[in-house]
Enzyme design. Structure first.
Site, PDB file in Angstrom:
ATOM      1  N   LYS A  98      22.386   1.663 -22.910  1.00  0.00           N
ATOM      2  CA  LYS A  98      22.287   0.735 -24.293  1.00  0.00           C
ATOM      3  C   LYS A  98      22.106   1.418 -25.518  1.00  0.00           C
ATOM      4  CE  LYS A  98      18.040  -1.095 -22.854  1.00  0.00           C
ATOM      5  NZ  LYS A  98      17.710  -0.012 -21.383  1.00  0.00           N
ATOM      6  N   ARG A 119      19.202  13.242 -18.807  1.00  0.00           N
ATOM      7  CA  ARG A 119      18.879  13.001 -20.239  1.00  0.00           C
ATOM      8  C   ARG A 119      17.485  13.742 -20.378  1.00  0.00           C
ATOM      9  NH1 ARG A 119      18.149   6.807 -22.189  1.00  0.00           N
ATOM     10  NH2 ARG A 119      15.813   7.163 -21.605  1.00  0.00           N
ATOM     11  N   ARG A 144       9.449   2.905 -14.290  1.00  0.00           N
ATOM     12  CA  ARG A 144      10.129   2.096 -15.272  1.00  0.00           C
ATOM     13  C   ARG A 144      11.364   1.287 -14.682  1.00  0.00           C
ATOM     14  NH1 ARG A 144      12.132   6.930 -18.553  1.00  0.00           N
ATOM     15  NH2 ARG A 144      13.321   5.760 -20.022  1.00  0.00           N
ATOM     16  N   ARG A 200      12.110  -8.029 -23.316  1.00  0.00           N
ATOM     17  CA  ARG A 200      11.917  -7.341 -22.067  1.00  0.00           C
ATOM     18  C   ARG A 200      10.802  -8.265 -21.088  1.00  0.00           C
ATOM     19  NH1 ARG A 200      12.787  -1.463 -23.538  1.00  0.00           N
ATOM     20  NH2 ARG A 200      12.642  -0.171 -21.862  1.00  0.00           N
TER      21      ARG A 200
HETATM   22  P1  AMP Z   1      13.138   2.569 -24.047  1.00  0.00           P
HETATM   23  O1  AMP Z   1      13.460   3.472 -25.420  1.00  0.00           O
HETATM   24  O2  AMP Z   1      13.866   1.103 -24.628  1.00  0.00           O
HETATM   25  O3  AMP Z   1      13.511   3.042 -22.753  1.00  0.00           O
HETATM   26  O4  AMP Z   1      11.753   2.215 -24.052  1.00  0.00           O
HETATM   27  C1  AMP Z   1      10.618   3.207 -23.781  1.00  0.00           C
HETATM   28  C2  AMP Z   1       9.226   2.850 -23.462  1.00  0.00           C
HETATM   29  O5  AMP Z   1       8.836   1.817 -24.750  1.00  0.00           O
HETATM   30  C3  AMP Z   1       9.343   1.559 -22.544  1.00  0.00           C
HETATM   31  O6  AMP Z   1       9.120   2.101 -21.170  1.00  0.00           O
HETATM   32  C4  AMP Z   1       8.020   0.611 -22.781  1.00  0.00           C
HETATM   33  O7  AMP Z   1       6.833   1.332 -22.705  1.00  0.00           O
HETATM   34  C5  AMP Z   1       8.269   0.687 -24.449  1.00  0.00           C
HETATM   35  N1  AMP Z   1       8.930  -0.439 -24.785  1.00  0.00           N
HETATM   36  C6  AMP Z   1      10.108  -0.365 -25.417  1.00  0.00           C
HETATM   37  N2  AMP Z   1      10.546  -1.682 -25.619  1.00  0.00           N
HETATM   38  C7  AMP Z   1       9.733  -2.613 -25.159  1.00  0.00           C
HETATM   39  C8  AMP Z   1       9.728  -3.887 -25.133  1.00  0.00           C
HETATM   40  N3  AMP Z   1      10.573  -4.614 -25.824  1.00  0.00           N
HETATM   41  N4  AMP Z   1       8.438  -4.436 -24.549  1.00  0.00           N
HETATM   42  C9  AMP Z   1       7.574  -3.548 -24.079  1.00  0.00           C
HETATM   43  N5  AMP Z   1       7.472  -2.184 -24.133  1.00  0.00           N
HETATM   44  C10 AMP Z   1       8.642  -1.704 -24.513  1.00  0.00           C
END
Ligand code: AMP
Length: 191
Positions: free
Chosen positions: A14, A128, A146, A89
Site C-alpha cells: 500500500k 522489509r 497483524r 481498518r
Molecule cells: P501500518 O503502517 O498501516 O502497517 O500500521 C502500523 C500500525 O499502526 C498498525 O499495526 C496499527 O497498530 C496502527 N494503525 C495504523 N492505522 C490504523 C488504523 N486505521 N486503525 C488502528 N490502528 C492503526
C-alpha cells in the site's frame, strides 16, 4: 475529487504504490501508520498511546484513530483528492470516513484492494524488517498478530465497500510496476 481507499493486508504494498499514485494523480497521501510513527518519533502524547498497540500488532482504538484522521483532513485545503492508506481498518472507521467526507461534500470513489497470499506477505515483511527499522516488522509473532487482526477486524471493511458497489480487487503480486499499472487501469475507469 478522486478519493481512493488503498486496501490490503500488512505487506501488500500500500505504501509503495501510494507514492506512485500521488505523483500520477496529484492526490494527498494519508497513511495512519505513518502519522502514528511520526507522532512516536516526536514523542507526542498520541505517539505514546499508539506505540503500545503498534508494538503488539494490535489496532489503535477507533476513537483515537478517527480523531487523528479528522484533524489531518482539516489541515488540507483544496485537495484534488486523497489516498487513504491503512485507513479505514474497521467498519466504525469506514462509517466515520463516510461522514467526514460527506461534510466536505465528497465521497470515496473506490476501495482498491491489493490481493497477496499470506505466505508472500510474511516473506515481504521479513525482508522489509531489514531496512524499515520498524519494531513490528522484526518479530514474526507480531507479523502473525497483524495478519490475524487484519483477517478478524479489517476484512469486514471490504464487505462494507462491496455492499455499496465501490470495491475493486486487483492482483498485488508481480513487479511493483505491474501492480502500479493495474491500479492505474482501475482508477482510469473511475472518472
Ligand atoms: P501500518 O503502517 O498501516 O502497517 O500500521 C502500523 C500500525 O499502526 C498498525 O499495526 C496499527 O497498530 C496502527 N494503525 C495504523 N492505522 C490504523 C488504523 N486505521 N486503525 C488502528 N490502528 C492503526
Amino acid at each position: 475529487m478522486l478519493n481512493i481507499v488503498l486496501f490490503g493486508p500488512p505487506g501488500a504494498g500500500k505504501g509503495t504504490q501510494s507514492q506512485f499514485l500521488v505523483e500520477r494523480f496529484g492526490l494527498v497521501h494519508l497513511s495512519t501508520g505513518d502519522i502514528f510513527r511520526r507522532n512516536i518519533k516526536e514523542g507526542t502524547e498520541l505517539g505514546q498511546l499508539a506505540q503500545k498497540y503498534m508494538n503488539e500488532g494490535k489496532l489503535v482504538p477507533d476513537e483515537v484513530t478517527i480523531n487523528m484522521l479528522k484533524a489531518e483532513l482539516e489541515k488540507i485545503s483544496n485537495p484534488k483528492g486523497f489516498i487513504f492508506d491503512g485507513f479505514p481498518r474497521t467498519e466504525a472507521q469506514a462509517q466515520a470516513l463516510e461522514n467526514l467526507l460527506d461534510a466536505m461534500n465528497t465521497a470515496i470513489s473506490a476501495m482498491i484492494a491489493l490481493e497477496v497470499p499470506e505466505e508472500e506477505l510474511k516473506k515481504r515483511l521479513a525482508d522489509r524488517a531489514k531496512t524499515s527499522g520498524r519494531a513490528d516488522d522484526a518479530d514474526p509473532a507480531v507479523i502473525q498478530k497483524r495478519i490475524d487482526v487484519y483477517n478478524a477486524e479489517t476484512l469486514p471493511v471490504k464487505h462494507y465497500y462491496e455492499k455499496i458497489g465501490k470495491y475493486r480487487g486487483i492482483n498485488g503480486q508481480g513487479s511493483i510496476e505491474e501492480v502500479t499499472q493495474r491500479l492505474i487501469e482501475v482508477i482510469n475507469t473511475l472518472h
